[in-house]
Scaffold this motif. Structure first.
Motif, PDB file in Angstrom:
ATOM      1  N   THR A 353     -16.332  11.705 -92.770  1.00 31.05           N
ATOM      2  CA  THR A 353     -16.357  11.621 -94.176  1.00 31.05           C
ATOM      3  C   THR A 353     -15.769  12.514 -94.646  1.00 31.05           C
ATOM      4  OG1 THR A 353     -18.555  12.904 -94.177  1.00 31.05           O
ATOM      5  CG2 THR A 353     -18.667  10.834 -94.267  1.00 31.05           C
ATOM      6  N   PRO A 354     -15.851  13.415 -96.081  1.00 29.94           N
ATOM      7  CA  PRO A 354     -15.011  14.365 -96.644  1.00 29.94           C
ATOM      8  C   PRO A 354     -15.834  15.120 -96.132  1.00 29.94           C
ATOM      9  CG  PRO A 354     -15.594  12.431 -98.326  1.00 29.94           C
ATOM     10  CD  PRO A 354     -15.706  12.227 -97.406  1.00 29.94           C
ATOM     11  N   ALA A 355     -16.775  15.999 -96.274  1.00 31.57           N
ATOM     12  CA  ALA A 355     -16.982  17.053 -95.351  1.00 31.57           C
ATOM     13  C   ALA A 355     -17.072  16.903 -94.322  1.00 31.57           C
ATOM     14  CB  ALA A 355     -18.427  16.904 -95.199  1.00 31.57           C
ATOM     15  N   GLY A 356     -15.850  16.518 -93.339  1.00 33.97           N
ATOM     16  CA  GLY A 356     -15.246  15.951 -92.055  1.00 33.97           C
ATOM     17  C   GLY A 356     -14.635  16.990 -91.446  1.00 33.97           C
ATOM     18  N   GLY A 357     -13.566  17.192 -92.208  1.00 32.16           N
ATOM     19  CA  GLY A 357     -12.445  18.668 -92.622  1.00 32.16           C
ATOM     20  C   GLY A 357     -13.251  19.810 -92.130  1.00 32.16           C
ATOM     21  N   ASP A 358     -14.602  19.995 -93.271  1.00 36.16           N
ATOM     22  CA  ASP A 358     -14.685  21.357 -93.098  1.00 36.16           C
ATOM     23  C   ASP A 358     -15.754  21.756 -91.806  1.00 36.16           C
ATOM     24  OD1 ASP A 358     -13.452  22.017 -95.234  1.00 36.16           O
ATOM     25  OD2 ASP A 358     -15.330  21.524 -96.411  1.00 36.16           O
ATOM     26  N   ALA A 359     -15.855  20.298 -90.965  1.00 35.99           N
ATOM     27  CA  ALA A 359     -17.293  20.589 -89.958  1.00 35.99           C
ATOM     28  C   ALA A 359     -16.076  20.856 -88.573  1.00 35.99           C
ATOM     29  CB  ALA A 359     -18.235  19.302 -89.726  1.00 35.99           C
ATOM     30  N   LEU A 360     -15.199  20.442 -88.798  1.00 37.03           N
ATOM     31  CA  LEU A 360     -14.179  20.135 -87.240  1.00 37.03           C
ATOM     32  C   LEU A 360     -13.821  21.834 -88.051  1.00 37.03           C
ATOM     33  CD1 LEU A 360     -12.636  16.738 -87.564  1.00 37.03           C
ATOM     34  CD2 LEU A 360     -14.573  17.361 -86.301  1.00 37.03           C
ATOM     35  N   ALA A 361     -13.548  23.063 -88.912  1.00 37.01           N
ATOM     36  CA  ALA A 361     -12.971  23.728 -88.966  1.00 37.01           C
ATOM     37  C   ALA A 361     -13.803  25.079 -88.648  1.00 37.01           C
ATOM     38  CB  ALA A 361     -12.065  23.786 -90.776  1.00 37.01           C
ATOM     39  N   ARG A 362     -15.136  24.866 -88.687  1.00 36.22           N
ATOM     40  CA  ARG A 362     -16.111  25.269 -88.165  1.00 36.22           C
ATOM     41  C   ARG A 362     -16.170  25.490 -86.431  1.00 36.22           C
ATOM     42  NH1 ARG A 362     -19.169  23.675 -92.807  1.00 36.22           N
ATOM     43  NH2 ARG A 362     -20.223  21.570 -91.232  1.00 36.22           N
ATOM     44  N   VAL A 363     -15.930  24.311 -85.608  1.00 35.78           N
ATOM     45  CA  VAL A 363     -15.604  24.679 -84.641  1.00 35.78           C
ATOM     46  C   VAL A 363     -14.574  25.456 -84.866  1.00 35.78           C
ATOM     47  CG1 VAL A 363     -15.382  23.646 -82.365  1.00 35.78           C
ATOM     48  CG2 VAL A 363     -16.803  22.795 -84.768  1.00 35.78           C
ATOM     49  N   TRP A 364     -13.437  25.124 -85.085  1.00 35.69           N
ATOM     50  CA  TRP A 364     -12.623  25.932 -84.834  1.00 35.69           C
ATOM     51  C   TRP A 364     -12.439  27.496 -85.090  1.00 35.69           C
ATOM     52  CZ3 TRP A 364      -7.397  26.817 -82.616  1.00 35.69           C
ATOM     53  CH2 TRP A 364      -6.941  27.137 -83.217  1.00 35.69           C
ATOM     54  N   ALA A 365     -13.131  27.506 -85.515  1.00 37.30           N
ATOM     55  CA  ALA A 365     -13.844  28.911 -86.607  1.00 37.30           C
ATOM     56  C   ALA A 365     -14.385  30.328 -85.085  1.00 37.30           C
ATOM     57  CB  ALA A 365     -13.721  29.423 -88.077  1.00 37.30           C
ATOM     58  N   SER A 366     -14.679  29.196 -83.957  1.00 39.57           N
ATOM     59  CA  SER A 366     -15.973  29.583 -83.737  1.00 39.57           C
ATOM     60  C   SER A 366     -15.143  29.681 -82.164  1.00 39.57           C
ATOM     61  CB  SER A 366     -16.731  29.167 -82.912  1.00 39.57           C
ATOM     62  OG  SER A 366     -16.182  28.028 -81.955  1.00 39.57           O
TER      63      SER A 366
END
Length: 398
Positions: A353-366
């Motif tokens: 969904t459109p929220a997917g990119g931000d959700a994946l980015a939060r994993v990268w931020a960790s």
């Protein structure tokens, strides 16, 4: 010592399933390191398996499809083992019966097949366990996901199998709960990481250049989501993540063809997602379990709906965005990432969904926290896995 080991192994039609081979590979390696001289693998392609691992190999019990047929086949195999009936001279079950009767132990190698999703796998392992019990051959069940779907008949069957084993190893805490509910004594039950967690970890450094890759491994199974929209949405989310990380998407199928120029299994889905990407991307060959492990351990980040990429990446501190599609894949992916204090489990229904990119980015931020956690826990985890394999070999030799 001579030990019979069953796994869902054997390259058939040129198709490699990296995870299934990895767990079998890890068990063969562990048994050899602990003094087992002869291993007999039960395989879908005995000659290929014998050549790949340098072991003896035989075919499986050849279970048919329907539950009624499964029951009839089970009764026939057991009757033949007891001498109450005969089966055809070329029936592969005869080799299995003979192997178990002459073995010092039987090992059910790691897997996620003790679930009502695949009743024929339950029947096959249950009959193998029953043969072991009748011949007085020690049985060990290792590295399993149990359920979460177990219909009443399958629940009773799996319970009987596990209670007959000298040791039962599971790879998630929910599976440990299922085993306890099925009556497995606490002293015979262990919750460990997947058996293939450290497969080949001492052989090579991570694959060259992998740190610059956003490794993507997607299962063809989409859990009923709309295929076209899911493919387009995943491409958008991966593009957004590539922009954020500066990593190049690299698609690595864990169930794919080894035949050059042939697309099958996960490769078909990967190809469809890649056509929707605006980012440059590469395709990596399916290869073999050890090369797949090296690749995952060296990646900059992992996005996966497959289980074993997460198993391999976790101990190296690679940030993992795990995309389950149902309760079964959710149990496995939460288990694989949870051992390493990672919480990047994002339902596929969200990832596209459109929220997917931000959700994946939060994993990268960790990523820094993730790396530190893996560095802290890795030595103890390796010791625990070694101790488990010591127990497996010890129970067979006892």
């Amino acid at each position: 010592m001579r030990v019979v080991v069953i796994g869902d192994v054997g390259v058939v039609g040129g198709m490699m399933h990296v995870g299934d081979e990895a767990m079998f590979d890890a068990m063969v390696e562990a048994l050899r390191a602990r003094g087992v001289e002869r291993i007999v693998g039960i395989s879908n392609a005995p000659a290929e398996t014998a050549d790949r691992y340098g072991i003896e190999a035989i075919g499986g019990l050849a279970f048919p499809g329907s539950r009624e047929d499964l029951s009839i086949r089970s009764a026939a195999v057991l009757a033949a083992a007891d001498g109450r009936a005969t089966i055809a001279a070329d029936d592969p079950a005869l080799a299995v019966i003979e192997a178990v009767a002459s073995a010092d132990g039987v090992v059910v190698a790691g897997g996620g097949n003790l679930t009502s999703n695949w009743p024929h796998r339950i029947f096959e392992r249950t009959i193998l366990g029953t043969l072991a019990e009748r011949f007085g051959t020690p049985l060990v069940v290792s590295g399993q996901t149990l359920g979460p779907r177990l219909d009443p008949v399958d629940r009773a069957t799996v319970g009987a199998l596990l209670r007959s084993a000298r040791l039962v190893g599971v790879r998630e805490h929910p599976s440990a709960g299922v085993a306890a509910d099925l009556g497995v004594p606490t002293g015979r039950l262990a919750a460990n990481r997947d058996d293939a967690t450290f497969l080949g970890a001492d052989e090579h450094e991570p694959a060259d250049g992998a740190a610059d890759l956003l490794l993507v491994s997607l299962s063809v199974h989409l859990g009923g989501l709309p295929r076209g929209a899911t493919i387009s949405g995943l491409a958008r989310s991966i593009d957004a993540l590539a922009d954020r990380t500066g990593l190049e998407p690299a698609f690595h199928p864990h169930f794919g063809s080894l035949v050059p120029g042939t697309l099958a299994g996960d490769q078909v889905l990967h190809d469809a997602v890649r056509t929707e990407l605006r980012s440059p991307s590469v395709v990596l060959p399916t290869g073999d379990p050890r090369s797949a492990a090296r690749l995952a351990r060296g990646a900059g980040m992992l996005v996966t709906s497959r289980y074993h990429p997460a198993v391999f990446a976790g101990p190296a501190g690679v940030p993992i965005a795990a995309l389950p599609v149902d309760s079964y894949t959710g149990v496995k992916l939460r288990g694989a990432t949870g051992w390493w204090a990672q919480d990047g489990v994002i339902d596929l229904a969200t990832a596209w969904t459109p929220a997917g990119g931000d959700a994946l980015a939060r994993v990268w931020a960790s990523r820094e926290t993730v790396r530190a956690s893996a560095d802290r826990d890795r030595r103890a985890a390796r010791a625990a896995m070694s101790a488990w394999f010591n127990r497996v070999a010890g129970e067979i030799a006892r």
